[in-house]
Design a protein around this motif. Structure first.
Motif, PDB file in Angstrom:
ATOM      1  N   SER A   1       0.820  -1.212   0.000  1.00 24.03           N
ATOM      2  CA  SER A   1       0.000   0.000   0.000  1.00 24.03           C
ATOM      3  C   SER A   1       0.856   1.264   0.000  1.00 24.03           C
ATOM      4  O   SER A   1       0.368   2.351  -0.318  1.00 24.03           O
ATOM      5  CB  SER A   1      -0.948   0.004   1.210  1.00 24.03           C
ATOM      6  OG  SER A   1      -0.248   0.242   2.421  1.00 24.03           O
ATOM      7  N   TRP A   2       2.138   1.136   0.350  1.00 18.10           N
ATOM      8  CA  TRP A   2       3.079   2.262   0.329  1.00 18.10           C
ATOM      9  C   TRP A   2       3.887   2.300  -0.975  1.00 18.10           C
ATOM     10  O   TRP A   2       4.800   3.121  -1.113  1.00 18.10           O
ATOM     11  CB  TRP A   2       4.030   2.160   1.522  1.00 18.10           C
ATOM     12  CG  TRP A   2       3.362   2.501   2.812  1.00 18.10           C
ATOM     13  CD1 TRP A   2       2.713   1.652   3.661  1.00 18.10           C
ATOM     14  CD2 TRP A   2       3.260   3.796   3.397  1.00 18.10           C
ATOM     15  NE1 TRP A   2       2.208   2.325   4.742  1.00 18.10           N
ATOM     16  CE2 TRP A   2       2.537   3.658   4.603  1.00 18.10           C
ATOM     17  CE3 TRP A   2       3.714   5.065   3.030  1.00 18.10           C
ATOM     18  CZ2 TRP A   2       2.246   4.739   5.431  1.00 18.10           C
ATOM     19  CZ3 TRP A   2       3.425   6.138   3.860  1.00 18.10           C
ATOM     20  CH2 TRP A   2       2.710   5.970   5.045  1.00 18.10           C
ATOM     21  N   GLY A   3       3.572   1.403  -1.896  1.00 13.18           N
ATOM     22  CA  GLY A   3       4.330   1.340  -3.139  1.00 13.18           C
ATOM     23  C   GLY A   3       5.588   0.516  -3.023  1.00 13.18           C
ATOM     24  O   GLY A   3       6.415   0.490  -3.943  1.00 13.18           O
ATOM     25  N   LEU A   4       5.744  -0.168  -1.903  1.00 16.04           N
ATOM     26  CA  LEU A   4       6.887  -1.049  -1.667  1.00 16.04           C
ATOM     27  C   LEU A   4       6.451  -2.493  -1.885  1.00 16.04           C
ATOM     28  O   LEU A   4       5.294  -2.765  -2.189  1.00 16.04           O
ATOM     29  CB  LEU A   4       7.401  -0.868  -0.234  1.00 16.04           C
ATOM     30  CG  LEU A   4       7.728   0.553   0.229  1.00 16.04           C
ATOM     31  CD1 LEU A   4       7.865   0.600   1.747  1.00 16.04           C
ATOM     32  CD2 LEU A   4       8.998   1.052  -0.440  1.00 16.04           C
ATOM     33  N   ASP A   5       7.400  -3.427  -1.720  1.00 18.01           N
ATOM     34  CA  ASP A   5       7.050  -4.842  -1.749  1.00 18.01           C
ATOM     35  C   ASP A   5       8.072  -5.604  -0.920  1.00 18.01           C
ATOM     36  O   ASP A   5       9.114  -5.057  -0.539  1.00 18.01           O
ATOM     37  CB  ASP A   5       7.007  -5.390  -3.181  1.00 18.01           C
ATOM     38  CG  ASP A   5       6.070  -6.586  -3.318  1.00 18.01           C
ATOM     39  OD1 ASP A   5       5.698  -7.184  -2.289  1.00 18.01           O
ATOM     40  OD2 ASP A   5       5.720  -6.935  -4.456  1.00 18.01           O
ATOM     41  N   ILE A   6       7.783  -6.858  -0.643  1.00 20.35           N
ATOM     42  CA  ILE A   6       8.741  -7.702   0.064  1.00 20.35           C
ATOM     43  C   ILE A   6       9.731  -8.266  -0.949  1.00 20.35           C
ATOM     44  O   ILE A   6       9.333  -8.845  -1.964  1.00 20.35           O
ATOM     45  CB  ILE A   6       8.037  -8.847   0.808  1.00 20.35           C
ATOM     46  CG1 ILE A   6       7.122  -8.287   1.901  1.00 20.35           C
ATOM     47  CG2 ILE A   6       9.066  -9.807   1.417  1.00 20.35           C
ATOM     48  CD1 ILE A   6       6.322  -9.350   2.646  1.00 20.35           C
ATOM     49  N   ASN A   7      11.005  -8.096  -0.677  1.00 19.11           N
ATOM     50  CA  ASN A   7      12.049  -8.673  -1.531  1.00 19.11           C
ATOM     51  C   ASN A   7      12.500 -10.026  -0.997  1.00 19.11           C
ATOM     52  O   ASN A   7      12.584 -10.988  -1.752  1.00 19.11           O
ATOM     53  CB  ASN A   7      13.251  -7.728  -1.595  1.00 19.11           C
ATOM     54  CG  ASN A   7      14.448  -8.365  -2.292  1.00 19.11           C
ATOM     55  OD1 ASN A   7      14.335  -8.803  -3.417  1.00 19.11           O
ATOM     56  ND2 ASN A   7      15.581  -8.425  -1.598  1.00 19.11           N
ATOM     57  N   ARG A   8      12.777 -10.099   0.298  1.00 19.82           N
ATOM     58  CA  ARG A   8      13.347 -11.329   0.862  1.00 19.82           C
ATOM     59  C   ARG A   8      12.825 -11.570   2.269  1.00 19.82           C
ATOM     60  O   ARG A   8      12.606 -10.633   3.035  1.00 19.82           O
ATOM     61  CB  ARG A   8      14.880 -11.237   0.914  1.00 19.82           C
ATOM     62  CG  ARG A   8      15.536 -12.450   1.564  1.00 19.82           C
ATOM     63  CD  ARG A   8      17.036 -12.318   1.638  1.00 19.82           C
ATOM     64  NE  ARG A   8      17.495 -11.295   2.544  1.00 19.82           N
ATOM     65  CZ  ARG A   8      17.667 -11.467   3.862  1.00 19.82           C
ATOM     66  NH1 ARG A   8      17.347 -12.625   4.417  1.00 19.82           N
ATOM     67  NH2 ARG A   8      18.130 -10.485   4.615  1.00 19.82           N
ATOM     68  N   VAL A   9      12.646 -12.840   2.590  1.00 18.71           N
ATOM     69  CA  VAL A   9      12.308 -13.259   3.948  1.00 18.71           C
ATOM     70  C   VAL A   9      13.377 -14.230   4.445  1.00 18.71           C
ATOM     71  O   VAL A   9      14.210 -14.718   3.678  1.00 18.71           O
ATOM     72  CB  VAL A   9      10.922 -13.931   4.014  1.00 18.71           C
ATOM     73  CG1 VAL A   9       9.825 -12.945   3.648  1.00 18.71           C
ATOM     74  CG2 VAL A   9      10.875 -15.168   3.103  1.00 18.71           C
TER      75      VAL A   9
END
Length: 320
Positions: A58-66
């Motif tokens: 929702s902030w224009g970000l995403d998850i890259n790695r966990v």
């Protein structure tokens, strides 16, 4: 195109607003228990992961790695009840795959020998301080693994990866191996052990979380450039930790971490090398030193690092 990832650091609204304003693209999760469910049942809850990812997006970000739940000394030592750890990390990888996460790291106990170096804080320009390690000041000890112990460690590593790789292939999630840090000779994932991973597991789902700082600790700029060329041309670099250091274990018997512009490496040269091998993943500014004025949500070191990397990426476009 390369992007910038930052640590999750709690994910409250002020932090997400700050990193969005600074120009980060993605979030990396460095702890194996960062998501709901891990502490309670040993692996993350799918709905919880999906909700957190939706909030980040929702902030224009995403998850890259966990990071998958830790493989502890209990499992590496084949102690009673340890097999539950393997079942939990396999379940976690399935959950992350179902949630559409692109990269996962598995931590393993025993891949470093911390008592073989003396760790301290080095002081740099204006008084900022950062991690440093020295061989010459280390206490005399016998912590280094025997050849037999190293083989046993590797066998346990392979048992875990033999289970994880088919899951990664099924869900199109890439497993990223981080090198041993500190990269002392004989560490399981040091200069030689790091190579063995893709020999043992040639699946395209297996690659490296290539830590430029860690590998520079082993041998400086020339080693890093050689390894980027080697692993990169094979398509095995799936994420990058970007940090600079002074010195190395091989050249000076120790090293000091620095801000990105303040070490031995030319970081623009590193990005050029990554681009030449077609790397298009994230750059994570790692081990950021504290700067005067840091505190709470005020992280000048983080702001400096993101801005520096954004400038390098802009220059990279012009240099093409």
């Amino acid at each position: 195109m390369m992007r910038i990832s930052v640590w999750d650091s709690g994910l409250d609204e002020a932090y997400l607003r700050q990193v969005t304003q600074l120009g980060a693209d993605c979030i990396d999760f460095g702890r194996g228990d960062a998501f709901p469910g891990v502490k309670e049942q040993g692996y993350p809850d799918l709905d919880g992961v999906i909700q957190i990812r939706a909030r980040i997006r929702s902030w224009g970000l995403d998850i890259n790695r966990v990071t998958l739940p830790d493989i502890t000394a209990q499992f590496m030592g084949d102690l009673p009840g340890c097999e539950r750890e393997l079942e939990n990390t396999c379940a976690a990888l399935q959950v992350y795959g179902q949630a559409g996460i692109p990269v996962a790291r598995q931590r393993f106990a025993g891949d470093t020998f911390p008592s073989l170096t003396h760790r301290f804080q080095a002081t740099h320009r204006g008084g900022y301080r950062a991690r440093a390690e020295s061989l010459s000041q280390a206490a005399d000890c016998e912590e280094r693994m025997s050849h037999q112990a190293l083989d046993t460690w590797w066998q346990r590593f392979c048992q875990v990866y033999a289970r994880l790789v088919p899951i990664a292939e099924e869900y199109h999630i890439r497993l990223a191996v981080h090198p041993s840090d500190t990269p002392l000779p004989g560490t399981p994932l040091g200069s030689l052990g790091f190579h063995r991973v893709i020999d043992a597991f040639p699946s395209p789902s297996v690659g490296y979380l290539y830590c430029i700082g860690t590998r520079a600790e082993a041998g400086g700029s020339s080693l890093v450039l050689d390894e980027i060329g080697n692993y990169g041309r094979k398509g095995r670099i799936v994420a990058v930790h970007l940090r600079n250091v002074r010195g190395s274990l091989s050249t000076s018997g120790g090293f000091e971490e620095t801000l990105l512009d303040d070490g031995d490496m030319n970081m623009f040269q590193m990005l050029l090398a990554l681009e030449r091998v077609g790397y298009s993943g994230c750059l994570n500014p790692d081990h950021i030193p504290q700067i005067e004025g840091d505190g709470g949500h005020a992280s000048l070191g983080l702001a400096y690092s993101i801005g520096y990397i954004r400038a390098l990426l802009a220059a990279l476009v012009v240099a093409r």
